[in-house]
Design a protein around this motif. Structure first.
Motif, mmCIF file in Angstrom:
data_model
loop_
_atom_site.group_PDB
_atom_site.id
_atom_site.type_symbol
_atom_site.label_atom_id
_atom_site.label_comp_id
_atom_site.label_asym_id
_atom_site.label_seq_id
_atom_site.Cartn_x
_atom_site.Cartn_y
_atom_site.Cartn_z
ATOM 1 N N GLU A 6 8.018 -9.366 -11.321
ATOM 2 C CA GLU A 6 7.000 -10.399 -11.202
ATOM 3 C C GLU A 6 5.704 -9.751 -10.755
ATOM 4 O O GLU A 6 5.699 -8.758 -10.057
ATOM 5 C CB GLU A 6 7.428 -11.438 -10.161
ATOM 6 N N HIS A 7 4.595 -10.347 -11.152
ATOM 7 C CA HIS A 7 3.288 -9.822 -10.780
ATOM 8 C C HIS A 7 3.037 -10.090 -9.298
ATOM 9 O O HIS A 7 3.108 -11.226 -8.860
ATOM 10 C CB HIS A 7 2.211 -10.497 -11.638
ATOM 11 N N ARG A 8 2.772 -9.032 -8.536
ATOM 12 C CA ARG A 8 2.521 -9.184 -7.098
ATOM 13 C C ARG A 8 1.314 -8.344 -6.701
ATOM 14 O O ARG A 8 1.434 -7.384 -5.943
ATOM 15 C CB ARG A 8 3.736 -8.743 -6.289
ATOM 16 N N GLU A 9 0.161 -8.670 -7.199
ATOM 17 C CA GLU A 9 -1.043 -7.894 -6.922
ATOM 18 C C GLU A 9 -1.311 -7.835 -5.418
ATOM 19 O O GLU A 9 -1.263 -8.850 -4.731
ATOM 20 C CB GLU A 9 -2.228 -8.521 -7.649
ATOM 21 N N ASN A 10 -1.611 -6.625 -4.920
ATOM 22 C CA ASN A 10 -1.954 -6.389 -3.515
ATOM 23 C C ASN A 10 -0.852 -6.767 -2.537
ATOM 24 O O ASN A 10 -1.133 -7.123 -1.399
ATOM 25 C CB ASN A 10 -3.248 -7.130 -3.135
ATOM 26 N N THR A 11 0.398 -6.714 -2.960
ATOM 27 C CA THR A 11 1.491 -7.058 -2.051
ATOM 28 C C THR A 11 2.407 -5.875 -1.766
ATOM 29 O O THR A 11 3.282 -5.988 -0.922
ATOM 30 C CB THR A 11 2.347 -8.203 -2.618
ATOM 31 N N LEU A 12 2.202 -4.752 -2.451
ATOM 32 C CA LEU A 12 3.089 -3.606 -2.289
ATOM 33 C C LEU A 12 2.891 -2.966 -0.923
ATOM 34 O O LEU A 12 1.767 -2.710 -0.503
ATOM 35 C CB LEU A 12 2.814 -2.580 -3.389
ATOM 36 N N LYS A 13 3.989 -2.723 -0.197
ATOM 37 C CA LYS A 13 3.913 -2.101 1.119
ATOM 38 C C LYS A 13 4.350 -0.645 1.080
ATOM 39 O O LYS A 13 3.680 0.216 1.616
ATOM 40 C CB LYS A 13 4.782 -2.873 2.115
ATOM 41 N N SER A 14 5.495 -0.365 0.481
ATOM 42 C CA SER A 14 5.971 1.016 0.399
ATOM 43 C C SER A 14 7.072 1.120 -0.643
ATOM 44 O O SER A 14 7.682 0.125 -1.023
ATOM 45 C CB SER A 14 6.456 1.519 1.758
ATOM 46 N N VAL A 15 7.302 2.350 -1.082
ATOM 47 C CA VAL A 15 8.342 2.628 -2.058
ATOM 48 C C VAL A 15 9.196 3.770 -1.513
ATOM 49 O O VAL A 15 8.682 4.753 -0.993
ATOM 50 C CB VAL A 15 7.745 3.034 -3.429
ATOM 51 N N MET A 34 13.596 11.252 -17.598
ATOM 52 C CA MET A 34 14.105 11.267 -16.234
ATOM 53 C C MET A 34 14.233 9.825 -15.753
ATOM 54 O O MET A 34 13.395 8.986 -16.062
ATOM 55 C CB MET A 34 13.161 12.039 -15.307
ATOM 56 N N GLU A 35 15.288 9.557 -14.991
ATOM 57 C CA GLU A 35 15.486 8.246 -14.389
ATOM 58 C C GLU A 35 15.567 8.426 -12.878
ATOM 59 O O GLU A 35 16.272 9.308 -12.391
ATOM 60 C CB GLU A 35 16.764 7.601 -14.909
ATOM 61 N N ILE A 36 14.807 7.621 -12.149
ATOM 62 C CA ILE A 36 14.779 7.676 -10.692
ATOM 63 C C ILE A 36 15.082 6.286 -10.152
ATOM 64 O O ILE A 36 14.568 5.284 -10.663
ATOM 65 C CB ILE A 36 13.396 8.119 -10.169
ATOM 66 N N GLU A 37 15.899 6.237 -9.113
ATOM 67 C CA GLU A 37 16.201 4.971 -8.458
ATOM 68 C C GLU A 37 15.564 4.955 -7.078
ATOM 69 O O GLU A 37 15.327 5.998 -6.478
ATOM 70 C CB GLU A 37 17.712 4.783 -8.333
ATOM 71 N N GLY A 38 15.304 3.762 -6.584
ATOM 72 C CA GLY A 38 14.724 3.649 -5.265
ATOM 73 C C GLY A 38 14.689 2.209 -4.798
ATOM 74 O O GLY A 38 15.384 1.345 -5.332
ATOM 75 N N ILE A 39 13.870 1.979 -3.785
ATOM 76 C CA ILE A 39 13.712 0.654 -3.193
ATOM 77 C C ILE A 39 12.224 0.394 -3.055
ATOM 78 O O ILE A 39 11.456 1.285 -2.689
ATOM 79 C CB ILE A 39 14.380 0.597 -1.805
ATOM 80 N N ILE A 40 11.803 -0.818 -3.332
ATOM 81 C CA ILE A 40 10.400 -1.184 -3.214
ATOM 82 C C ILE A 40 10.259 -2.313 -2.192
ATOM 83 O O ILE A 40 11.053 -3.246 -2.186
ATOM 84 C CB ILE A 40 9.827 -1.578 -4.599
#
Length: 94
Positions: A6-15, A34-40
């Motif tokens: 979903e579009h979340r402009e200016n809401t990203l805190k860390s990855v 390459m495939e990378i997994e993580g948490i946002i």
């Protein structure tokens, strides 16, 4: 299957990128991928969201760099990893 976030402009805190999961392979078109997994972490109406993140990158030889091909964010049902497990993640803050 990849789900468009979903579009979340200016809401990203860390990855948090999991250092243990990058997978290199040659795709069906003969390209290096390459495939990378993580948490946002992001926020939505003053609520912190924690989601799984999957990135697929393609290596562009003539530009000598990796470019994001596809990505997905899927809701998590558990919290962030424990402090002990965080050693296996690279953290990018925004």
């Amino acid at each position: 299957m990849f789900i468009e976030p979903e579009h979340r402009e200016n809401t990203l805190k860390s990855v948090y990128y999991d250092k243990e999961t990058p997978k290199l392979f040659i795709n069906d078109d003969g390209e290096l991928q390459m495939e990378i997994e993580g948490i946002i972490l992001s926020t939505n109406e003053d609520e912190e969201l924690v989601e799984n993140l999957t990135l697929e990158l393609l290596y562009v030889e003539k530009e000598n760099k990796w470019l994001v091909n596809e990505y997905s964010c899927i809701n998590r049902f558990d919290d962030l990893p424990s402090e002990n497990a965080m050693d296996s993640y690279i953290v990018t803050k925004y």
